[in-house]
Scaffold this motif. Sequence first.
Motif, PDB file in Angstrom:
ATOM      1  N   ASN A  97      -9.762   3.062  -1.747  1.00 12.56           N
ATOM      2  CA  ASN A  97     -10.010   1.575  -1.448  1.00 12.56           C
ATOM      3  C   ASN A  97     -11.332   1.478  -1.818  1.00 12.56           C
ATOM      4  O   ASN A  97     -11.827   0.286  -2.287  1.00 12.56           O
ATOM      5  CB  ASN A  97      -9.588   0.911  -0.061  1.00 12.56           C
ATOM      6  CG  ASN A  97      -8.024   0.904   0.109  1.00 12.56           C
ATOM      7  OD1 ASN A  97      -7.432   0.958  -0.853  1.00 12.56           O
ATOM      8  ND2 ASN A  97      -7.773   0.545   1.222  1.00 12.56           N
ATOM      9  N   SER A 157       0.595  -1.219   0.024  1.00  8.66           N
ATOM     10  CA  SER A 157       0.048  -0.115   0.054  1.00  8.66           C
ATOM     11  C   SER A 157       0.769   1.281  -0.017  1.00  8.66           C
ATOM     12  O   SER A 157       2.075   1.141   0.602  1.00  8.66           O
ATOM     13  CB  SER A 157      -0.991  -0.050   1.179  1.00  8.66           C
ATOM     14  OG  SER A 157      -0.130  -0.044   2.499  1.00  8.66           O
ATOM     15  N   GLN A 191      -6.124   6.930   1.200  1.00  8.14           N
ATOM     16  CA  GLN A 191      -6.202   5.548   0.940  1.00  8.14           C
ATOM     17  C   GLN A 191      -7.362   4.885   1.235  1.00  8.14           C
ATOM     18  O   GLN A 191      -7.811   4.060   0.303  1.00  8.14           O
ATOM     19  CB  GLN A 191      -5.022   4.744   1.804  1.00  8.14           C
ATOM     20  CG  GLN A 191      -4.836   3.367   1.372  1.00  8.14           C
ATOM     21  CD  GLN A 191      -4.023   3.241  -0.280  1.00  8.14           C
ATOM     22  OE1 GLN A 191      -3.126   3.934  -0.693  1.00  8.14           O
ATOM     23  NE2 GLN A 191      -5.131   2.506  -0.988  1.00  8.14           N
TER      24      GLN A 191
END
Length: 202
Positions: free
Chosen positions: A160, A58, A156
């Motif tokens: 996602n 990630s 993030q």
Amino acid sequence: MRENQEYRRRWRKFFIFTFIVGLIVAIFSVVSDNSPYLKDGITVFEFIISYLAVMINSLPMWFILAMLVGYIFARSLKESALFGTIYTISAITFYFVIGHFYTDAAVSLSFKEQALVYIKWYGASAIGGISGGIVGFLMKKTPYVQLTLLLGLLLQLFVNGTRSWRDIVGIAQNVTFCLMIVSIVIHLTIVRRKERKEYLRM
């Protein structure tokens, strides 16, 4: 003489860190890219490997490791940017090399297309390494630079999306990011309260 020895020792430790950690990050990132969708009934070992691979691959974790380099090894802003860049470029190079041997068949691209891909990835890696290294170095001076990481974690989670909450690995990753966000908020709140108390005592 003593300063030169310390300087060399610090660079040696940095290169060892870069090689070991960069290689581990590259391996897990390649595994993450090539992992099949995990359905119900997976083993604990499969879950742990998949979770580690997805987490390490990630963007927040790549940024955090660049921060770690700046925090541990840098003695100035210039060094933090340099160390962050070297580490991240090394990690992405390991990633490309391992990924080339990991995949069964490489996608045929023209030289121009390959060059554009490498320019894009190395450019983004350099920017991320510089930013992460500087933020890590500034952590020694003020904890409030963690807000940069907090924003990255929130971004993030947004990237996602809701679909990431539908499988166990995605849920584990998102929960980890949420816990990291909460930890940063709690830490900065505690720091802020201490600063207020010290200010009132003056």
